[in-house]
Design an enzyme around this catalytic site. Structure first.
Site, PDB file in Angstrom:
ATOM      1  N   ASP A  94      45.959 -11.654  24.461  1.00  0.00           N
ATOM      2  CA  ASP A  94      45.857 -11.845  23.003  1.00  0.00           C
ATOM      3  C   ASP A  94      45.090 -10.665  22.403  1.00  0.00           C
ATOM      4  O   ASP A  94      44.522  -9.842  23.122  1.00  0.00           O
ATOM      5  CB  ASP A  94      45.172 -13.192  22.676  1.00  0.00           C
ATOM      6  CG  ASP A  94      43.718 -13.243  23.131  1.00  0.00           C
ATOM      7  OD1 ASP A  94      42.928 -12.352  22.726  1.00  0.00           O
ATOM      8  OD2 ASP A  94      43.333 -14.163  23.876  1.00  0.00           O
ATOM      9  N   HIS A 109      45.638  -6.250  31.669  1.00  0.00           N
ATOM     10  CA  HIS A 109      46.839  -7.028  32.001  1.00  0.00           C
ATOM     11  C   HIS A 109      47.911  -6.928  30.916  1.00  0.00           C
ATOM     12  O   HIS A 109      48.801  -7.764  30.853  1.00  0.00           O
ATOM     13  CB  HIS A 109      46.475  -8.503  32.250  1.00  0.00           C
ATOM     14  CG  HIS A 109      45.731  -8.731  33.539  1.00  0.00           C
ATOM     15  ND1 HIS A 109      45.109  -9.924  33.854  1.00  0.00           N
ATOM     16  CD2 HIS A 109      45.512  -7.912  34.597  1.00  0.00           C
ATOM     17  CE1 HIS A 109      44.546  -9.813  35.050  1.00  0.00           C
ATOM     18  NE2 HIS A 109      44.765  -8.611  35.519  1.00  0.00           N
ATOM     19  N   THR A 176      35.836 -15.984  32.879  1.00  0.00           N
ATOM     20  CA  THR A 176      36.895 -15.729  33.871  1.00  0.00           C
ATOM     21  C   THR A 176      36.550 -16.426  35.182  1.00  0.00           C
ATOM     22  O   THR A 176      35.391 -16.461  35.579  1.00  0.00           O
ATOM     23  CB  THR A 176      37.154 -14.222  34.063  1.00  0.00           C
ATOM     24  OG1 THR A 176      38.133 -14.043  35.096  1.00  0.00           O
ATOM     25  CG2 THR A 176      35.904 -13.445  34.400  1.00  0.00           C
TER      26      THR A 176
HETATM   27  P1  OAD Z   1      41.285 -18.790  34.300  1.00  0.00           P
HETATM   28  O1  OAD Z   1      42.054 -19.858  33.609  1.00  0.00           O
HETATM   29  O2  OAD Z   1      41.508 -18.581  35.751  1.00  0.00           O
HETATM   30  O3  OAD Z   1      39.716 -19.046  34.125  1.00  0.00           O
HETATM   31  C1  OAD Z   1      39.145 -19.300  32.880  1.00  0.00           C
HETATM   32  C2  OAD Z   1      37.650 -19.428  33.065  1.00  0.00           C
HETATM   33  O4  OAD Z   1      37.068 -19.637  31.779  1.00  0.00           O
HETATM   34  C3  OAD Z   1      37.208 -20.614  33.949  1.00  0.00           C
HETATM   35  O5  OAD Z   1      36.217 -20.172  34.871  1.00  0.00           O
HETATM   36  C4  OAD Z   1      36.599 -21.605  32.945  1.00  0.00           C
HETATM   37  O6  OAD Z   1      35.506 -22.323  33.496  1.00  0.00           O
HETATM   38  C5  OAD Z   1      36.123 -20.681  31.848  1.00  0.00           C
HETATM   39  N1  OAD Z   1      36.077 -21.303  30.516  1.00  0.00           N
HETATM   40  C6  OAD Z   1      36.899 -22.233  29.971  1.00  0.00           C
HETATM   41  N2  OAD Z   1      36.539 -22.541  28.724  1.00  0.00           N
HETATM   42  C7  OAD Z   1      35.453 -21.778  28.436  1.00  0.00           C
HETATM   43  C8  OAD Z   1      34.591 -21.652  27.308  1.00  0.00           C
HETATM   44  N3  OAD Z   1      34.795 -22.353  26.186  1.00  0.00           N
HETATM   45  N4  OAD Z   1      33.558 -20.783  27.384  1.00  0.00           N
HETATM   46  C9  OAD Z   1      33.341 -20.066  28.525  1.00  0.00           C
HETATM   47  N5  OAD Z   1      34.114 -20.142  29.616  1.00  0.00           N
HETATM   48  C10 OAD Z   1      35.148 -20.991  29.580  1.00  0.00           C
HETATM   49  O7  OAD Z   1      41.534 -17.432  33.461  1.00  0.00           O
HETATM   50  P2  OAD Z   1      41.232 -15.931  33.881  1.00  0.00           P
HETATM   51  O8  OAD Z   1      40.060 -15.840  34.785  1.00  0.00           O
HETATM   52  O9  OAD Z   1      41.239 -15.130  32.639  1.00  0.00           O
HETATM   53  O10 OAD Z   1      46.743 -12.866  34.833  1.00  0.00           O
HETATM   54  O11 OAD Z   1      42.530 -15.584  34.700  1.00  0.00           O
HETATM   55  C11 OAD Z   1      42.680 -14.282  35.219  1.00  0.00           C
HETATM   56  C12 OAD Z   1      44.124 -13.904  35.248  1.00  0.00           C
HETATM   57  O12 OAD Z   1      44.861 -14.905  35.955  1.00  0.00           O
HETATM   58  C13 OAD Z   1      44.804 -13.866  33.900  1.00  0.00           C
HETATM   59  O13 OAD Z   1      44.614 -12.645  33.210  1.00  0.00           O
HETATM   60  C14 OAD Z   1      46.235 -14.067  34.241  1.00  0.00           C
HETATM   61  C15 OAD Z   1      46.080 -15.189  35.245  1.00  0.00           C
HETATM   62  O14 OAD Z   1      47.063 -15.342  36.167  1.00  0.00           O
HETATM   63  C16 OAD Z   1      48.044 -12.555  34.711  1.00  0.00           C
HETATM   64  O15 OAD Z   1      48.851 -13.263  34.115  1.00  0.00           O
HETATM   65  C17 OAD Z   1      48.417 -11.266  35.375  1.00  0.00           C
END
Ligand code: OAD
Length: 232
Positions: A94, A109, A176
């Protein structure tokens, strides 16, 4: 006055969660409802480009309807307010960092607002609804795909990112889960180069133990608090 710091912030889906954008690995997350191999790999796109475009067109619509939240805004304030140097490396596709006012952002990404020709490599701004058979503006071939890095592809601008991590005084990971490489290696890389490391996440991530400090809670509280502390 505090010494100006080189700060590298890594953001993930959690920073945009409170803007209403689904994360990937939550119980109701995107990877619960869709198979990664079907919608986030080159092979899945080759098999069913209509399905893949439908998935990313829906993501694009959701991102366009969302607004930056207090966490995005706080990071933009940190960049604009000085004296520190801030680079945001985001795994998010986004554009909420930019819409909050951040300028120094790397989308490792890719981005929903970009289109990419998989025949000739041309890039252009994405239309709201993308089709695989739309002709490329450069070569004319019907080879349009989202400018998103899929599993099995190499994230963008990695040389710049490794250089920034090597020079960082402070590395902060926000929202993340730490499950996807190479981003999951950034904290250790920065630490080895001498940076202090901080995790800001809703709950402990797979990598919390690797950080010098981990704070847990919603990004809209943790990030403005951290920025306020840093800016004094
Ligand atoms: P995830 O969905 O794996 O993790 C999201 C993280 O954000 C988790 O650790 C949650 O605990 C945390 N979280 C959720 N709500 C939150 C809030 N309000 N405040 C703070 N933290 C919060 O997403 P990513 O780690 O971004 O890649 O995933 C990494 C990559 O995996 C993405 O870029 C995507 C995905 O597959 C591709 O598509 C190539």
């Amino acid at each position: 006055m505090t010494r100006p710091l080189n700060i590298v912030v890594l953001t993930g889906a959690g920073i945009s969660a409170e803007s209403g954008i689904a994360t990937f690995r939550a119980a109701d997350g995107l990877w619960e409802a869709h198979r990664i191999e079907e919608v986030a790999t080159p092979e899945g796109f080759a098999r069913d480009p209509v399905l893949v475009h439908r998935f990313y067109n829906a993501r694009r619509a959701a991102a366009m309807a969302a607004q930056p939240n207090a966490a995005h805004v706080a990071l933009a304030r940190l960049e604009a307010g000085g004296p520190h140097r801030l680079l945001i490396v985001t795994q998010n596709v986004d554009d909420l960092h930019e819409r909050a006012g951040s300028r120094n952002v790397i989308h490792m990404h890719g981005a929903l607002n970009g289109a990419l020709c998989h025949a000739c490599g041309e890039r252009w701004p994405a239309p709201p609804v993308m089709r695989h058979d739309a002709p490329c503006p450069a070569c004319g071939r019907p080879a349009t795909r989202p400018d998103i890095v899929w599993f099995g592809e190499i994230p963008y601008r990695m040389d710049e990112i490794w250089d920034a991590l090597a020079e960082a005084d402070l590395f902060v990971s926000i929202g993340t889960s730490g499950q996807v490489y190479p981003a999951a290696a950034f904290a250790q890389t920065a630490a080895r180069a001498g940076a202090r490391t901080l995790e800001l996440n809703l709950d402990p991530s797979a990598l919390s133990h690797e950080f010098d400090e981990a704070r847990h809670g919603p990004a809209t509280q943790l990030v403005p608090d951290w920025v306020a502390g840093l800016m004094g």
